[in-house]
Scaffold this active site. Structure first.
Site: not given
Length: 490
Positions: A33, A64, A147
């Site tokens: 993402h 991811d 983060s």
């Protein structure tokens, strides 16, 4: 900066974290993402504030993670250091540090203790990007925005996982295991395409107590427990997408026992076989109720159902419906998907996340057919369009669009992962501009008692206007004006 809406992503700007995994080739690991399947413009700022341009070279279709590439020779004032990927060192109870750009801080170091290695992948909402068919690791490190893409380090400085998300209700953070990341990096370092297979099926991990209710026999449970003493359950079929390779062959509730006669107890074991068998048949041994069945399945290339191109027309962006979004709605893959409705479709009240089934009464089952139909339409043509929204696939709607080939160019963009760029091809201009014959209006005659309204009645018009661009705060709308002069009105 994400400069175009595409697939699961919307155009936006954001900050995140990444870390070097190959200093010689200049490869940075971050989240999917962050790398994004959409066109982006990205820069990396190092600890000494040197800045380099980044090129996205890979983003996994499901999991991811993704990779950026930069030119190491551009870094002049510091020695680059790469962090080794050691997924095998992730153990419950080890102390970890999450190092990254937490909540926009230049550098933040958060501590935690790995509590779980078998958490279900976090859900970010229907219609958004969601990871699945993998375990996640969990610790109470309290990470937040920025983060994403941070390395999860052990006491020796090895990366044991990749930070991916967190929950607002608690301090829990979720980390992606690095098994599949390490495999993908090896292919990229060798200059090869990362093979990824799919059955268009979601599996979930179920503990043994629930498996017994699904029909798992005690003899099979005993055999698997002896072979995998650290495992506490097995994989079960949760969702099978219609028209996919497993449609009609697997059903929700099937327990996976073996793949190609090898016992399977977790995601890594199953998808190691699937990813290495693209285009080939595999045999799954499943428990369905009290029966044990062998099912032969052909592995589909996952990249073939992951869009890497889009169409821009009338300010709108259309791409093929991806596996990611189809999974989110338990729907079949494919079809022209509106990622950004833009000027042309907004004016017709056809919104984002709609699938176009026909244009001008010509079916558009895929993006190529949509492109072919749009090529035949002249600028200004008003044609019917049929579509449905992913949130309600059983209701088909009809609207009228006014084709725009004047204000916005008709272009096709294709992603090139060797360069990290999108290559545009402009379509030929329309053969003509659609014109309409003038019509004579018929005005209702008002009664004498309503005068003088009858005198100004023929002068009233309703003006509908659509703006191709927002100008000085104006948006699409309509207005009513009052007086005419010859062929002109105010």
């Amino acid at each position: 900066n994400c400069v175009r809406s595409f697939d699961t992503e919307e155009s936006d700007e954001y900050f995140a974290t990444g870390f070097i995994v190959d200093k010689e080739r200049g490869i940075i690991l971050s989240n999917r993402h962050v790398v994004s399947p959409a066109p982006i413009v990205a820069q990396a700022i190092f600890k000494n504030y040197e800045e380099v341009e980044l090129k996205p070279i890979y983003r996994d279709p499901i999991h991811d993670f993704g990779f950026f590439k930069f030119d190491p020779s551009k870094i002049k004032f510091m020695d680059l250091v790469q962090i080794p990927l050691c997924p095998e060192k992730a153990k419950v109870g080890i102390e970890i540090k999450v190092v990254g750009n937490d909540n926009g801080e230049t550098l933040s170091i958060l501590s935690g203790t790995l509590a779980r290695l078998d958490r279900r992948a976090p859900m970010y909402g229907t219609g958004n990007y969601n990871d699945f068919n993998t375990f996640y690791l969990q610790a109470a490190s309290g990470t937040s925005g920025g983060s994403s893409g941070s390395p999860v380090l052990d006491i020796e400085g090895n990366a044991v996982a990749l930070n991916a998300g967190s929950t607002r209700e608690a301090s829990s953070s979720f980390y992606l295991p690095l098994n599949r990341v390490k495999r993908a990096l090896k292919y990229i370092q060798e200059g090869k395409e990362v093979p990824r297979g799919t059955l268009q099926t979601e599996f979930e991990y179920k503990p043994y107590d629930e498996l017994r209710h699904l029909g798992l026999k005690s003899t099979i449970e005993k055999e698997i427990r002896e072979k995998f003493p650290e495992e506490t359950g097995l994989l079960v079929v949760r969702i099978v997408l219609p028209k996919g390779p497993a449609d009609g062959l697997l059903i929700p509730g099937d327990i996976v026992i073996c793949a190609n006669k090898n016992m399977i107890a977790n995601f890594t074991q199953l998808f190691s076989i699937i990813d290495d068998s693209v285009g080939k048949d595999i045999e799954l041994t499943i428990c369905r109720g009290k029966e044990q069945i062998d099912v032969k399945l052909k592995i589909q290339d996952l990249h073939s159902i992951t869009p890497n191109r889009f169409v821009e027309i009338g300010g709108s962006i259309i791409n093929e419906l991806s596996y990611q979004l189809a999974y989110s709605y338990s729907w079949s893959v494919g079809g022209p998907y509106i990622a950004e409705s833009g000027y042309m479709f907004n004016c017709a009240s056809v919104w984002c996340m709609s699938i176009i089934t026909s244009v001008n009464n010509i079916p558009t089952p895929n993006l190529d057919e949509f492109i072919n139909v749009m090529k035949t339409l002249s600028d200004g043509a008003r044609v019917p369009i049929k579509y449905y929204h992913l949130s309600n696939v059983n209701n088909e709607y009809t609207s009228i669009i006014c084709v725009d080939r004047h204000w916005h160019k008709f272009k096709i963009a294709v992603r090139d992962d060797t360069t990290g760029l999108w290559n545009y091809e402009e379509m030929p201009p329309p053969s003509s501009i659609h014109t309409y014959k003038p019509e004579t209006a018929q005005i209702q005659t008002l009664d004498e008692s309503l005068q003088p309204a009858g005198k100004i009645w023929p002068s009233l018009v309703i003006v509908n206007f659509c703006l191709p661009y927002n100008v000085n705060g104006l948006r699409n709308g309509q207005n009513t004006q009052v007086k005419t002069f010859g062929l002109f009105f105010i």
